[in-house]
Design a protein around this motif. Structure first.
Motif, PDB file in Angstrom:
ATOM      1  N   ALA A 136      70.966 -65.279 -74.213  1.00 35.37           N
ATOM      2  CA  ALA A 136      70.663 -65.649 -75.593  1.00 35.37           C
ATOM      3  C   ALA A 136      69.441 -64.903 -76.083  1.00 35.37           C
ATOM      4  CB  ALA A 136      70.422 -67.160 -75.686  1.00 35.37           C
ATOM      5  N   PRO A 137      69.393 -64.554 -77.375  1.00 33.98           N
ATOM      6  CA  PRO A 137      68.308 -63.732 -77.886  1.00 33.98           C
ATOM      7  C   PRO A 137      66.975 -64.444 -77.923  1.00 33.98           C
ATOM      8  CG  PRO A 137      69.687 -64.532 -79.681  1.00 33.98           C
ATOM      9  CD  PRO A 137      70.377 -64.913 -78.424  1.00 33.98           C
ATOM     10  N   THR A 138      65.908 -63.672 -77.973  1.00 38.05           N
ATOM     11  CA  THR A 138      64.556 -64.217 -78.094  1.00 38.05           C
ATOM     12  C   THR A 138      64.359 -64.746 -79.508  1.00 38.05           C
ATOM     13  OG1 THR A 138      63.735 -62.631 -76.498  1.00 38.05           O
ATOM     14  CG2 THR A 138      62.113 -63.679 -77.937  1.00 38.05           C
ATOM     15  N   VAL A 139      63.829 -65.997 -79.605  1.00 36.89           N
ATOM     16  CA  VAL A 139      63.637 -66.618 -80.911  1.00 36.89           C
ATOM     17  C   VAL A 139      62.342 -67.408 -80.895  1.00 36.89           C
ATOM     18  CG1 VAL A 139      66.091 -66.813 -81.434  1.00 36.89           C
ATOM     19  CG2 VAL A 139      64.969 -68.628 -80.152  1.00 36.89           C
ATOM     20  N   ASP A 140      61.970 -67.912 -82.055  1.00 35.90           N
ATOM     21  CA  ASP A 140      60.807 -68.781 -82.146  1.00 35.90           C
ATOM     22  C   ASP A 140      61.142 -70.125 -81.496  1.00 35.90           C
ATOM     23  OD1 ASP A 140      58.563 -70.193 -82.810  1.00 35.90           O
ATOM     24  OD2 ASP A 140      59.053 -70.375 -84.949  1.00 35.90           O
ATOM     25  N   LEU A 141      60.337 -70.535 -80.513  1.00 37.56           N
ATOM     26  CA  LEU A 141      60.629 -71.744 -79.761  1.00 37.56           C
ATOM     27  C   LEU A 141      59.791 -72.922 -80.241  1.00 37.56           C
ATOM     28  CD1 LEU A 141      60.948 -70.223 -76.196  1.00 37.56           C
ATOM     29  CD2 LEU A 141      62.707 -70.563 -77.913  1.00 37.56           C
ATOM     30  N   ALA A 142      59.552 -73.025 -81.523  1.00 38.85           N
ATOM     31  CA  ALA A 142      58.744 -74.095 -82.085  1.00 38.85           C
ATOM     32  C   ALA A 142      59.484 -75.428 -81.988  1.00 38.85           C
ATOM     33  CB  ALA A 142      58.422 -73.782 -83.550  1.00 38.85           C
ATOM     34  N   TYR A 143      58.726 -76.528 -82.205  1.00 37.56           N
ATOM     35  CA  TYR A 143      59.314 -77.864 -82.117  1.00 37.56           C
ATOM     36  C   TYR A 143      60.396 -78.042 -83.169  1.00 37.56           C
ATOM     37  CZ  TYR A 143      59.882 -82.867 -82.490  1.00 37.56           C
ATOM     38  OH  TYR A 143      60.425 -84.115 -82.555  1.00 37.56           O
ATOM     39  N   ASP A 144      61.462 -78.736 -82.769  1.00 36.16           N
ATOM     40  CA  ASP A 144      62.574 -78.971 -83.676  1.00 36.16           C
ATOM     41  C   ASP A 144      63.247 -80.264 -83.236  1.00 36.16           C
ATOM     42  OD1 ASP A 144      65.690 -78.656 -84.098  1.00 36.16           O
ATOM     43  OD2 ASP A 144      64.727 -77.422 -85.632  1.00 36.16           O
ATOM     44  N   GLU A 145      63.514 -81.172 -84.175  1.00 40.89           N
ATOM     45  CA  GLU A 145      64.106 -82.460 -83.821  1.00 40.89           C
ATOM     46  C   GLU A 145      65.508 -82.288 -83.245  1.00 40.89           C
ATOM     47  OE1 GLU A 145      64.585 -86.415 -83.112  1.00 40.89           O
ATOM     48  OE2 GLU A 145      62.758 -85.302 -83.601  1.00 40.89           O
ATOM     49  N   GLY A 146      66.270 -81.352 -83.799  1.00 38.62           N
ATOM     50  CA  GLY A 146      67.599 -81.084 -83.256  1.00 38.62           C
ATOM     51  C   GLY A 146      67.519 -80.578 -81.826  1.00 38.62           C
ATOM     52  N   LEU A 147      66.543 -79.725 -81.566  1.00 38.75           N
ATOM     53  CA  LEU A 147      66.338 -79.227 -80.205  1.00 38.75           C
ATOM     54  C   LEU A 147      66.013 -80.380 -79.261  1.00 38.75           C
ATOM     55  CD1 LEU A 147      65.845 -77.009 -78.069  1.00 38.75           C
ATOM     56  CD2 LEU A 147      63.506 -76.814 -78.963  1.00 38.75           C
ATOM     57  N   ARG A 148      65.168 -81.293 -79.719  1.00 32.68           N
ATOM     58  CA  ARG A 148      64.795 -82.443 -78.891  1.00 32.68           C
ATOM     59  C   ARG A 148      66.024 -83.259 -78.516  1.00 32.68           C
ATOM     60  NH1 ARG A 148      63.756 -87.725 -79.998  1.00 32.68           N
ATOM     61  NH2 ARG A 148      62.326 -88.820 -78.577  1.00 32.68           N
ATOM     62  N   LYS A 149      66.908 -83.518 -79.471  1.00 30.03           N
ATOM     63  CA  LYS A 149      68.113 -84.282 -79.189  1.00 30.03           C
ATOM     64  C   LYS A 149      69.029 -83.527 -78.235  1.00 30.03           C
ATOM     65  CE  LYS A 149      70.197 -86.356 -82.552  1.00 30.03           C
ATOM     66  NZ  LYS A 149      70.847 -86.618 -83.869  1.00 30.03           N
ATOM     67  N   PHE A 150      69.132 -82.223 -78.412  1.00 26.79           N
ATOM     68  CA  PHE A 150      69.958 -81.398 -77.533  1.00 26.79           C
ATOM     69  C   PHE A 150      69.439 -81.460 -76.102  1.00 26.79           C
ATOM     70  CE2 PHE A 150      70.269 -77.099 -75.569  1.00 26.79           C
ATOM     71  CZ  PHE A 150      71.630 -77.114 -75.285  1.00 26.79           C
ATOM     72  N   MET A 151      68.129 -81.283 -75.923  1.00 27.39           N
ATOM     73  CA  MET A 151      67.547 -81.289 -74.582  1.00 27.39           C
ATOM     74  C   MET A 151      67.670 -82.668 -73.935  1.00 27.39           C
ATOM     75  SD  MET A 151      66.619 -78.204 -73.954  1.00 27.39           S
ATOM     76  CE  MET A 151      65.661 -78.449 -72.455  1.00 27.39           C
ATOM     77  N   LEU A 152      67.496 -83.738 -74.721  1.00 25.51           N
ATOM     78  CA  LEU A 152      67.667 -85.084 -74.178  1.00 25.51           C
ATOM     79  C   LEU A 152      69.103 -85.299 -73.695  1.00 25.51           C
ATOM     80  CD1 LEU A 152      65.615 -87.375 -76.609  1.00 25.51           C
ATOM     81  CD2 LEU A 152      65.136 -86.894 -74.191  1.00 25.51           C
ATOM     82  N   GLY A 153      70.061 -84.737 -74.443  1.00 27.30           N
ATOM     83  CA  GLY A 153      71.460 -84.828 -74.025  1.00 27.30           C
ATOM     84  C   GLY A 153      71.689 -84.138 -72.688  1.00 27.30           C
TER      85      GLY A 153
END
Length: 248
Positions: free
Chosen positions: A11-28
Motif C-alpha cells: 500500500a502507498p505511503t500516506v499521511d498517518l494522522a488520527y482518523d475515527e474511521g481508522l480507529r474503528k478499522f483497527m479495533l475490528g
C-alpha cells in the motif's frame, strides 16, 4: 511457526494522522485477532487435557518424550502449507474466502498448540502469554504511532523469516540441539517483534489506500487479523522456550 503478510503489503505511503474511521478499522482487526486467540486457547486446552483427543495428535516417543502422531504432524505443518498456497490459489479473494482462511488457520494452530499444555506448566504458559501480550501491545502501539516509515523493513523481515523457518526445520529433524533452539528462539522473537510493528503500520496504510471501500475493508480486516495473530503466536512460542517450565 507460520508466516503470512497479506494482500495489501505494498500500500502507498500516506499521511498517518488520527482518523475515527481508522480507529474503528483497527479495533475490528484487534477484536478479530483477540477472538482468534481465545479459540486457539480453547482448542489447545481440549487437545492437552482430554485424553481421547490427545491420543489423536500426540504420542510418547521411545525416549519418553512427546511426539506427534501422523495426524498431529499433518495438523502442525498444515498452516504453513495453507498460507504458502493461499497466495497462489486465492487470486480473486472475497470477504468469505479470507474469513474462512483466517478461521481455518486459527483452528489448525489451536489443535497443534495442545502440545504446549502437555509439556509446560499452566503457570509458565500464562506468564509467557501475559509477557507476550505486553510486548505485542507496545510494539503494535509503536507501529501505529511512529512517524518513521517502516516499509523498508519488509524485504529484510521476509528473508529473515524464510531463514528462520529453514533453521527450525533443520534443528528439528537433523541437529536436535537445545542450545541451537534457544538461539533460534531469540532470533525468532526479534523477527516477529519487527513484523508486529511493520504489520500494524501497514494496516494503517491499507486503510487509507482502500478509500472507504467496504468489501476491501472487510477483507483487510481478515488479512490484518491473520497477520497480527501469527505475529503474536510466533512471539509467544519463541518466548516460551525461555520462560516455559516443563512438567515433571
Amino acid at each position: 511457526m507460520s508466516d503470512y503478510k497479506g494482500q495489501y503489503s505494498s500500500a502507498p505511503t500516506v499521511d498517518l494522522a488520527y482518523d475515527e474511521g481508522l480507529r474503528k478499522f483497527m479495533l475490528g482487526v484487534y477484536n478479530k485477532m483477540g477472538l482468534g486467540l481465545v479459540v486457539t486457547g480453547l482448542l489447545a486446552a481440549v487437545v492437552a487435557f482430554v485424553p481421547e483427543v490427545t491420543a489423536l495428535f500426540f504420542q510418547r516417543t521411545a525416549t519418553g518424550g512427546m511426539g506427534y502422531t501422523p495426524l498431529g504432524m499433518g495438523v502442525a505443518f498444515a498452516p504453513l502449507v495453507i498460507l504458502l498456497g493461499a497466495g497462489f490459489v486465492m487470486r480473486n479473494p472475497t470477504t468469505t474466502s479470507t474469513a474462512i482462511l483466517y478461521w481455518l488457520i486459527v483452528g489448525l494452530i489451536g489443535l497443534s498448540m495442545g502440545v504446549l499444555g502437555i509439556v509446560y506448566t499452566g503457570q509458565s504458559i500464562a506468564t509467557t502469554f501475559f509477557v507476550t501480550a505486553a510486548a505485542f501491545g507496545a510494539l503494535s502501539l509503536f507501529g501505529y504511532t511512529t512517524k518513521k516509515d517502516l516499509s523498508g523493513m519488509r524485504t529484510f523481515l521476509l528473508m529473515a523469516t524464510i531463514g528462520l523457518i529453514i533453521a527450525v526445520l533443520v534443528n528439528m529433524f537433523l541437529i536436535k540441539s537445545g542450545i541451537t533452539q534457544l538461539v533460534i528462539s531469540a532470533i525468532g522473537v526479534l523477527i516477529f517483534a519487527g513484523w508486529t510493528a511493520y504489520d500494524t503500520q501497514n494496516l494503517k496504510r491499507t486503510y487509507y489506500a482502500l478509500g472507504g471501500n467496504e468489501a476491501g475493508m472487510a477483507m483487510a480486516t481478515n488479512y490484518g487479523a491473520l497477520s497480527l495473530y501469527i505475529d503474536f503466536i510466533n512471539m509467544f512460542q519463541f518466548l516460551l522456550a525461555f520462560m516455559g517450565v516443563r512438567r515433571d
